[in-house]
Design a protein around this motif. Sequence first.
Motif, PDB file in Angstrom:
ATOM      1  N   UNK A 360       0.979  -1.160  -0.018  1.00  0.00           N
ATOM      2  CA  UNK A 360       0.094  -0.053   0.014  1.00  0.00           C
ATOM      3  C   UNK A 360       0.957   1.187   0.014  1.00  0.00           C
ATOM      4  N   UNK A 361       0.526   2.191  -0.780  1.00  0.00           N
ATOM      5  CA  UNK A 361       0.985   3.607  -0.746  1.00  0.00           C
ATOM      6  C   UNK A 361       2.607   3.363  -1.084  1.00  0.00           C
ATOM      7  N   UNK A 362       3.513   4.108  -0.262  1.00  0.00           N
ATOM      8  CA  UNK A 362       4.896   4.009  -0.819  1.00  0.00           C
ATOM      9  C   UNK A 362       5.439   2.394  -0.719  1.00  0.00           C
ATOM     10  N   UNK A 363       4.899   1.589   0.035  1.00  0.00           N
ATOM     11  CA  UNK A 363       5.428   0.288   0.074  1.00  0.00           C
ATOM     12  C   UNK A 363       4.795  -0.661  -1.330  1.00  0.00           C
ATOM     13  N   UNK A 364       3.871  -0.080  -2.213  1.00  0.00           N
ATOM     14  CA  UNK A 364       3.431  -0.892  -3.277  1.00  0.00           C
ATOM     15  C   UNK A 364       4.739  -0.613  -4.309  1.00  0.00           C
ATOM     16  N   UNK A 365       5.753  -1.445  -4.282  1.00  0.00           N
ATOM     17  CA  UNK A 365       6.930  -1.248  -5.019  1.00  0.00           C
ATOM     18  C   UNK A 365       7.236  -2.733  -5.229  1.00  0.00           C
ATOM     19  N   UNK A 366       8.175  -3.153  -6.534  1.00  0.00           N
ATOM     20  CA  UNK A 366       8.483  -4.382  -6.648  1.00  0.00           C
ATOM     21  C   UNK A 366       9.708  -4.892  -5.531  1.00  0.00           C
ATOM     22  N   UNK A 367      10.358  -3.721  -5.098  1.00  0.00           N
ATOM     23  CA  UNK A 367      11.280  -3.907  -4.056  1.00  0.00           C
ATOM     24  C   UNK A 367      10.865  -4.638  -2.854  1.00  0.00           C
ATOM     25  N   UNK A 368       9.576  -4.230  -2.470  1.00  0.00           N
ATOM     26  CA  UNK A 368       8.661  -4.898  -1.397  1.00  0.00           C
ATOM     27  C   UNK A 368       8.499  -6.289  -1.497  1.00  0.00           C
ATOM     28  N   UNK A 369       8.140  -6.794  -2.923  1.00  0.00           N
ATOM     29  CA  UNK A 369       7.521  -7.634  -2.967  1.00  0.00           C
ATOM     30  C   UNK A 369       8.829  -8.811  -3.165  1.00  0.00           C
ATOM     31  N   UNK A 370       9.851  -8.203  -3.869  1.00  0.00           N
ATOM     32  CA  UNK A 370      11.152  -9.273  -3.882  1.00  0.00           C
ATOM     33  C   UNK A 370      11.771  -9.426  -2.523  1.00  0.00           C
ATOM     34  N   UNK A 371      11.480  -8.458  -1.568  1.00  0.00           N
ATOM     35  CA  UNK A 371      12.135  -8.794  -0.118  1.00  0.00           C
ATOM     36  C   UNK A 371      11.300  -9.776   0.319  1.00  0.00           C
TER      37      UNK A 371
END
Lengths: 382, 382
Positions: A360-371
């Motif tokens: 959500x918001x700032x956390x909706x990034x591929x980096x979050x998913x990858x981690x």
Amino acid sequence: MTQTIAIDNSQKLQLAPLDIPNRLLLGPGPSNAHPAVLEAMNTPPVGHLDPAFLGLMDEIQSLLRYTWQTQNQLTIAVSGTGTAAMEATIANSVEPGDVVLIGVAGYFGNRLVDMAGRYGADVRTITKPWGQVFSLSELRTALETHRPAILALVHAETSTGARQPIDGVGDLCREFGCLLLLDTVTSLGGVPIFLDTWGVDLAYSCSQKGLGCPPGASPFTMSQRAVEKLQQRKTKVANWYLDMNLLGKYWGSDRIYHHTAPINLYYALREALRLLAQEGIENSWQRHQKNVEYLWAGLEDIGLKLHVQQEFRLPTLTTVCIPDGVDGKAIAKILLNDYNIEVGGGLGELAGKVWRVGLMGFNSRTESVDRLLEVLPQVLSK
Amino acid sequence: MTQTIAIDNSQKLQLAPLDIPNRLLLGPGPSNAHPAVLEAMNTPPVGHLDPAFLGLMDEIQSLLRYTWQTQNQLTIAVSGTGTAAMEATIANSVEPGDVVLIGVAGYFGNRLVDMAGRYGADVRTITKPWGQVFSLSELRTALETHRPAILALVHAETSTGARQPIDGVGDLCREFGCLLLLDTVTSLGGVPIFLDTWGVDLAYSCSQKGLGCPPGASPFTMSQRAVEKLQQRKTKVANWYLDMNLLGKYWGSDRIYHHTAPINLYYALREALRLLAQEGIENSWQRHQKNVEYLWAGLEDIGLKLHVQQEFRLPTLTTVCIPDGVDGKAIAKILLNDYNIEVGGGLGELAGKVWRVGLMGFNSRTESVDRLLEVLPQVLSK
């Protein structure tokens, strides 16, 4: 100064300065705040009637209207977390004896039931298993049966990850002469919302999910139809802090003092909304959708099943089935303590059955998913 | 993603990053936050059920007890500004039909009247001209006459600058079998308070005055006697967000989710309370008294009169009489716009008659007084 009473020091803790771990918040909220939002929040406070602050309030109002796609004049941020904004919609719209029909397919539907009852509503419910949604024809039948003054639905059920379709519901509500109240806590900023096109009369949200802002100042809006119901009340709003008759005079041109706003949170909210407008709301929606599809594919690649039928899945929050024999709580604890990643557990019908993963918001990034996808298989195989 | 509805960009403001003037806040609140408090607030948020956060909640509870000089178990911070904490005391203690006797000698006494009425109280009032206080014998007579379930008083009336003496009132309330509810919004941290010794049953405050913290998380406490009244209610608390039955299970050992706390404000509050304990509450009280006496002397030196009789003046907030022929609003505007100093105007009976000058928390320093006293004669002589 005379002081004849001895000081009791038994609760006087000697503490070190704050030392909080840096978490990646992939649970149901709060999510991590955007660094620029944290920075804006840190600006020294001014007074709640300072011209500089009043201008900022106007900016928040406009940008909330944009984010919700509404022209509602009474669009403000309530000085509390999302639950306070939820209570504001109920407190201002419900009069004792009003029939309020609530769609319950998760935890937050039940919260609306409890809340509306406290304001004297004659509460009726329609229910679905947690993770499912209501069809238009089911809603029509329920409206015919109960003839409510208000229909309350949860657009994005944070406890299940399901997205309730709203298109057409506003027309139904007009046909049956009732107001439409919508929970958009886990959708605002991350899921397409068209409040005015949909005919929504009351909506609320929070700051710490799709908007990427710390919690504490929460979006609220009401349509002219809802304002008219408010103006025709026979009883005072049974909540002083959240009374829109009073709050409207602070946020409107009268600028009459109501309460001391949480100044710094409004700084943060203004910055979060500014960044969202800079990105473009339609681009934010697309980003959330793209990243969640990437997450879903990755989770399925490692053999995990998702709880909600694809058509009704939220782009902001995914419920992941805990495999048989796996201790979901233990896994979440390892993720938090060993990897600084927070994911949520299930509530109610889904307790022990799902993890809740938010992007959500700032956390909706591929980096979050990858981690998460890098760590999760290791933790599951332990 | 299908998206057939066009985006409405009419409320999409294009804004520059936040640019807020740096004010010296010498009004009735908020006051300036301590720099270390702002810094703590900026720590990235964690989840509201994170063990690191739960530990911080415990610390806040202990330090609030110390600051209020109470051992009340149910001592927490409410997730809203001071008015929300005020409403929490009313919502949890008042049942429909309860006689509530309220001492009204200013704006916030009137607010209690409005609020208690919304929760179904049979409200009775005793009144005094704004700036005066009630004597013990006046309170005894009123208790004899009205036989209330609750007596509500304002310890520090922010609208008048008067300090209501509380010593002996708790004994009176026990004699008449009622609870004592006390507004300590403008006294906590800056004015001697001994809740338990005084026999206070319900109290509330704010973060942005004597505690030197931004607004948004507000102290609340209730005694065992008040908890017993809560437990014996025949009706649900008519406010979900502020229901202490639910909040007690989040702040207590159960740790049951209630709402997403304004995490960063709790970081700030914890730091503010930590600094206060480091200073020592009795030293903070003495600092406030010393600095306000320095202010009073300086104001009298330049020919200004103070509204409240010296014996009953607050060390945190001073009401200064606007001299005949002077436009008080115009002076305040010059102070704000030309000198970045905020002072407050009068409310209600005192509108147009006084300025309100606060020296609270971090702002209770000789530097604050010197800056105001340097500028004020120049502005007045223009």
